[in-house]
Design a protein around this motif. Structure first.
Motif, PDB file in Angstrom:
ATOM      1  N   ALA A 128       0.842  -1.208   0.000  1.00 11.19           N
ATOM      2  CA  ALA A 128       0.000   0.000   0.000  1.00 11.19           C
ATOM      3  C   ALA A 128       0.872   1.251   0.000  1.00 11.19           C
ATOM      4  N   ALA A 129       1.918   1.246   0.794  1.00  8.22           N
ATOM      5  CA  ALA A 129       2.803   2.413   0.853  1.00  8.22           C
ATOM      6  C   ALA A 129       3.436   2.674  -0.506  1.00  8.22           C
ATOM      7  N   ALA A 130       3.744   1.593  -1.210  1.00  8.97           N
ATOM      8  CA  ALA A 130       4.364   1.741  -2.531  1.00  8.97           C
ATOM      9  C   ALA A 130       3.381   2.313  -3.543  1.00  8.97           C
ATOM     10  N   GLU A 131       2.096   2.141  -3.294  1.00  8.22           N
ATOM     11  CA  GLU A 131       1.079   2.590  -4.250  1.00  8.22           C
ATOM     12  C   GLU A 131       0.435   3.917  -3.848  1.00  8.22           C
ATOM     13  N   LEU A 132       0.915   4.548  -2.817  1.00  8.20           N
ATOM     14  CA  LEU A 132       0.319   5.821  -2.370  1.00  8.20           C
ATOM     15  C   LEU A 132       0.290   6.827  -3.509  1.00  8.20           C
ATOM     16  N   SER A 133      -0.860   7.494  -3.657  1.00 12.48           N
ATOM     17  CA  SER A 133      -1.025   8.401  -4.794  1.00 12.48           C
ATOM     18  C   SER A 133      -1.999   9.508  -4.438  1.00 12.48           C
ATOM     19  N   GLU A 134      -1.853  10.641  -5.081  1.00 17.48           N
ATOM     20  CA  GLU A 134      -2.806  11.748  -4.905  1.00 17.48           C
ATOM     21  C   GLU A 134      -4.154  11.413  -5.524  1.00 17.48           C
ATOM     22  N   HIS A 135      -4.209  10.322  -6.246  1.00 16.90           N
ATOM     23  CA  HIS A 135      -5.468   9.891  -6.858  1.00 16.90           C
ATOM     24  C   HIS A 135      -5.963   8.591  -6.220  1.00 16.90           C
ATOM     25  N   GLY A 136      -5.411   8.236  -5.056  1.00 19.74           N
ATOM     26  CA  GLY A 136      -5.709   6.936  -4.450  1.00 19.74           C
ATOM     27  C   GLY A 136      -6.970   6.886  -3.601  1.00 19.74           C
ATOM     28  N   GLY A 137      -7.694   8.000  -3.526  1.00 19.20           N
ATOM     29  CA  GLY A 137      -8.837   8.064  -2.616  1.00 19.20           C
ATOM     30  C   GLY A 137      -9.931   7.043  -2.914  1.00 19.20           C
ATOM     31  N   GLU A 138     -10.231   6.858  -4.190  1.00 18.70           N
ATOM     32  CA  GLU A 138     -11.284   5.899  -4.547  1.00 18.70           C
ATOM     33  C   GLU A 138     -10.883   4.481  -4.160  1.00 18.70           C
ATOM     34  N   LYS A 139      -9.643   4.131  -4.468  1.00 20.97           N
ATOM     35  CA  LYS A 139      -9.187   2.774  -4.145  1.00 20.97           C
ATOM     36  C   LYS A 139      -9.201   2.526  -2.639  1.00 20.97           C
ATOM     37  N   ALA A 140      -8.842   3.552  -1.872  1.00 24.43           N
ATOM     38  CA  ALA A 140      -8.888   3.410  -0.412  1.00 24.43           C
ATOM     39  C   ALA A 140     -10.324   3.166   0.046  1.00 24.43           C
ATOM     40  N   ALA A 141     -11.263   3.913  -0.538  1.00 23.23           N
ATOM     41  CA  ALA A 141     -12.676   3.770  -0.148  1.00 23.23           C
ATOM     42  C   ALA A 141     -13.200   2.377  -0.485  1.00 23.23           C
ATOM     43  N   ILE A 142     -12.718   1.842  -1.569  1.00 19.26           N
ATOM     44  CA  ILE A 142     -13.144   0.494  -1.979  1.00 19.26           C
ATOM     45  C   ILE A 142     -12.575  -0.572  -1.042  1.00 19.26           C
ATOM     46  N   ALA A 143     -11.351  -0.363  -0.579  1.00 17.40           N
ATOM     47  CA  ALA A 143     -10.674  -1.391   0.229  1.00 17.40           C
ATOM     48  C   ALA A 143     -11.260  -1.538   1.628  1.00 17.40           C
ATOM     49  N   ILE A 144     -12.057  -0.570   2.096  1.00 12.42           N
ATOM     50  CA  ILE A 144     -12.607  -0.692   3.457  1.00 12.42           C
ATOM     51  C   ILE A 144     -14.019  -1.266   3.465  1.00 12.42           C
ATOM     52  N   LYS A 145     -14.558  -1.625   2.313  1.00 13.16           N
ATOM     53  CA  LYS A 145     -15.905  -2.213   2.248  1.00 13.16           C
ATOM     54  C   LYS A 145     -15.946  -3.589   2.926  1.00 13.16           C
ATOM     55  N   THR A 146     -17.059  -3.901   3.578  1.00 14.02           N
ATOM     56  CA  THR A 146     -17.308  -5.286   4.019  1.00 14.02           C
ATOM     57  C   THR A 146     -18.590  -5.749   3.312  1.00 14.02           C
ATOM     58  N   THR A 147     -19.733  -5.564   3.962  1.00 13.61           N
ATOM     59  CA  THR A 147     -20.990  -5.928   3.305  1.00 13.61           C
ATOM     60  C   THR A 147     -21.537  -4.763   2.472  1.00 13.61           C
ATOM     61  N   ASP A 148     -20.824  -3.674   2.407  1.00 13.10           N
ATOM     62  CA  ASP A 148     -21.237  -2.537   1.576  1.00 13.10           C
ATOM     63  C   ASP A 148     -21.352  -2.992   0.121  1.00 13.10           C
ATOM     64  N   THR A 149     -22.404  -2.554  -0.547  1.00 15.90           N
ATOM     65  CA  THR A 149     -22.508  -2.901  -1.972  1.00 15.90           C
ATOM     66  C   THR A 149     -21.822  -1.849  -2.839  1.00 15.90           C
ATOM     67  N   VAL A 150     -21.680  -0.633  -2.320  1.00 19.18           N
ATOM     68  CA  VAL A 150     -20.978   0.433  -3.042  1.00 19.18           C
ATOM     69  C   VAL A 150     -20.025   1.120  -2.069  1.00 19.18           C
ATOM     70  N   HIS A 151     -18.977   1.761  -2.603  1.00 19.92           N
ATOM     71  CA  HIS A 151     -18.115   2.545  -1.714  1.00 19.92           C
ATOM     72  C   HIS A 151     -18.691   3.954  -1.610  1.00 19.92           C
ATOM     73  N   LYS A 152     -18.336   4.619  -0.522  1.00 20.78           N
ATOM     74  CA  LYS A 152     -18.980   5.889  -0.198  1.00 20.78           C
ATOM     75  C   LYS A 152     -17.942   6.991  -0.035  1.00 20.78           C
ATOM     76  N   THR A 153     -18.102   8.054  -0.815  1.00 19.70           N
ATOM     77  CA  THR A 153     -17.212   9.205  -0.699  1.00 19.70           C
ATOM     78  C   THR A 153     -18.034  10.481  -0.792  1.00 19.70           C
ATOM     79  N   ALA A 154     -17.477  11.568  -0.277  1.00 25.20           N
ATOM     80  CA  ALA A 154     -18.153  12.862  -0.370  1.00 25.20           C
ATOM     81  C   ALA A 154     -17.107  13.963  -0.301  1.00 25.20           C
ATOM     82  N   VAL A 155     -17.385  15.062  -0.978  1.00 24.77           N
ATOM     83  CA  VAL A 155     -16.457  16.194  -1.013  1.00 24.77           C
ATOM     84  C   VAL A 155     -17.241  17.500  -0.993  1.00 24.77           C
ATOM     85  N   VAL A 156     -16.771  18.451  -0.211  1.00 22.32           N
ATOM     86  CA  VAL A 156     -17.287  19.818  -0.249  1.00 22.32           C
ATOM     87  C   VAL A 156     -16.097  20.739  -0.495  1.00 22.32           C
TER      88      VAL A 156
END
Lengths: 383, 383
Positions: A128-156
């Motif tokens: 994971a450290a080797a893959e750290l990226s300024e565009h890695g937010g979506e992948k991080a959100a996907i990796a924490i799913k358990t029974t979630d059917t979709v990943h969840k993000t929000a920005v203001v």
């Protein structure tokens, strides 16, 4: 966008092999500064997972450089070995990022009472450290799913600064179901105590008022990290509003993806004597299994709303209670009101309005219906 | 045997036409004396049905001659007209039995928020009075069923005196599901205040510790009538034990017939600092939907027991908690214990033992699992 929408953050999400099915299960979020202020709120369950105990400790100083999160195992009720594993995970992150372990928060989600496969998790941290990226937010959100059917993000995004975040789970902070993990980031330059104030204000009004199934997790964690990379210190009220907006958005997404649910129930309690009364009544309605079944069946069974209100200590007179379902006042003055056949419950969102006629305070609690799918998913989850 | 097992009582159960399907729906129980002492306990829900408000009033004098019970409608949340209907029902019973309306308790069960069809109920009272019999106890027990699949009766006979009773519903007194109605009779000669003491003691330890689905009814009613026809005044402790035994038996039958349930869960909380702690922890476990689903799936998911314990204010240390499921200590010292595969959960009764390691008090709470059948039955009930 997720946790990397704000400047100064990198993230990654990878499959370390913690989950037997090979899905992504390890996320890393790093604050590259220049500031490292942070705040967190945690489950109020007295049985707390090892990563919660660890992260509460490291947050005492008001600073964090990294957050490592895994799905595939809650590391709760795992004894001294479980705490050692959390510590070893933080040490590994510290080693690869060349920071101190005391700058690393850890969050875990999955089955309670099972030790994590450290032989997979620790190499996963390196990857994971080797893959750290300024565009890695979506992948991080996907990796924490358990029974979630979709990943969840929000920005203001405001004038020159941003608050973004990711979430997993379906339930509340306290109580909470199936573990809610949330990481929020901002590039605003905000001191730890102001982050803490904004985060507590936001969680009290958002995650704390989401009650999918009344069950409180051992692992719920909400973190807010500020990099200061935008070079802007917003006015505290404006900053708190932005944090709340992101939390509101994520909380609504949690309810919308709750296990087995077919309805999202917005419970508005109005004209309460106090806000606490409104919240107590809202929670009682939210947890009434009979009502949750009725709403699943698209049955505007207002009697079950009244019987739920009647179990609380809130100020009200039974013969002054009014209840509307999707805007139709089916109960007036504690008795039969408008024709229940006027209620249209075909859509996923259902609004239950409880008028206590006892004051001018109000609160909104979100809940889900109770379905056979919920029973199925939760009777087979660990098998 | 039911309510006519004790000497001095007659009863009847008939189909008055309150239920659309033509099933029996009206029961009458009469105390023919020589004594008419009585006691009652009622739902603690603050939204109380009209018959509960009425019966609480008439019991203030400590005497009852008759109890009239209907299924097919709860007469709850029905406003002033609902209370008038209850009053008119008592007046009708008084008229046909040539007694005062103040000697008549009324109990109702069924849907909330619907007025009773008085044009059917009042003629039904006349018919029931005409059919009163010393052998009418079974028919009365049948006439109070709603979603019950079987009628419930119990009798304890001691040296020269008897306590018997009938019950309907599946849940608790406070909270309670789908309305629990219980009428107990005895031919012992016991004063109203001693009936009250025995009944409160018994309900606290039996009906109050049955929690099928955590939902509290607006109509729960438990009455105890003494005819004195046996001419015996038992020692109070012995009498209280007999009342408790009948309540225990009926409470166990309620759980065994709970809506949609496939498991009866006996929750033993041991080594608690106080009895209140034991009850609080037992209730929290009993109401945890995730655990109820797990038990339905025959999954010994002890993590869900710990997370339920963790939501309480009871005295305990998380790392000293022990949990057994059907005798296998799957959790020891807050962490993994014996092999969960040793747990055999094939049978209907499942025992969850929670050892708080904080004292020497204990309590037993009975609950049910959460099933797709429960969801189905309660999402379609009023449609």
């Amino acid at each position: 966008m997720s946790v990397t929408a704000a400047k100064g953050f990198t993230a990654a999400g990878i499959a370390a092999g913690i989950k037997a099915n090979g899905n992504p299960d390890l996320a890393l979020v790093v604050n590259n500064g220049p500031r490292r202020a942070a705040a967190g709120v945690f489950t109020s369950n007295r049985v707390k997972a090892a990563p919660v105990l660890w992260s509460q400790q490291v947050l005492a100083g008001g600073e964090l450089t990294a957050v490592v999160l895994n799905s595939g195992g809650a590391n709760a009720c795992t004894g001294p070995k479980g705490f050692q594993d959390t510590h070893a995970t933080a040490e590994k992150v510290a080693e690869v990022l060349e920071i101190g372990a005391g700058e690393v928060a850890v969050a875990s989600t999955g089955l309670i009472g099972v030790l994590l496969p450290m032989d997979k998790l620790l190499p996963g941290v390196e990857q994971a450290a080797a893959e750290l990226s300024e565009h890695g937010g979506e992948k991080a959100a996907i990796a924490i799913k358990t029974t979630d059917t979709v990943h969840k993000t929000a920005v203001v995004t405001k004038d020159g600064w941003t608050v973004g975040g990711m979430a997993k789970g379906a339930g509340m902070l306290a109580p909470g179901l199936a573990t809610m993990l949330v990481v929020l980031t901002t590039d605003a330059d905000v001191a730890a105590k102001d982050l803490d104030g904004a985060l507590r204000h936001a969680t009290r009004l958002t995650f704390d008022r989401v009650d999918s199934d009344g069950c409180m997790s051992t692992n719920d964690t909400v973190l807010l990290l500020a990099s200061g990379a935008a070079g802007v210190t917003p006015e505290q009220g404006e900053f708190a509003d932005a944090v709340r907006a992101v939390c509101d958005d994520l909380a609504r997404q949690l309810i919308g993806d709750a296990e087995g649910a077919s309805k999202d129930i917005r419970i508005e309690v109005i004209n309460a004597a106090t806000e606490d009364d409104a919240v107590e009544v809202g929670r009682s309605i939210a947890r009434n299994n009979l009502l949750k079944c009725a709403i699943h069946g698209e049955d505007p069974n207002w009697g079950r709303v009244l019987s739920a209100i009647g179990t609380t200590a809130a100020a009200f007179e039974p013969d002054r209670l009014n209840v509307a379902i999707n805007g139709v006042w089916v109960c007036k003055n504690g008795s039969v009101g408008e024709d229940r056949d006027l209620v249209d419950m075909r859509y996923r969102e259902v609004t239950v309005t409880a008028d206590l006629a006892a004051g001018s305070e109000s609160a909104v609690i979100w809940a889900n219906d109770l379905t056979a799918d919920y029973v199925h998913e939760n009777s087979a989850y660990s098998s």
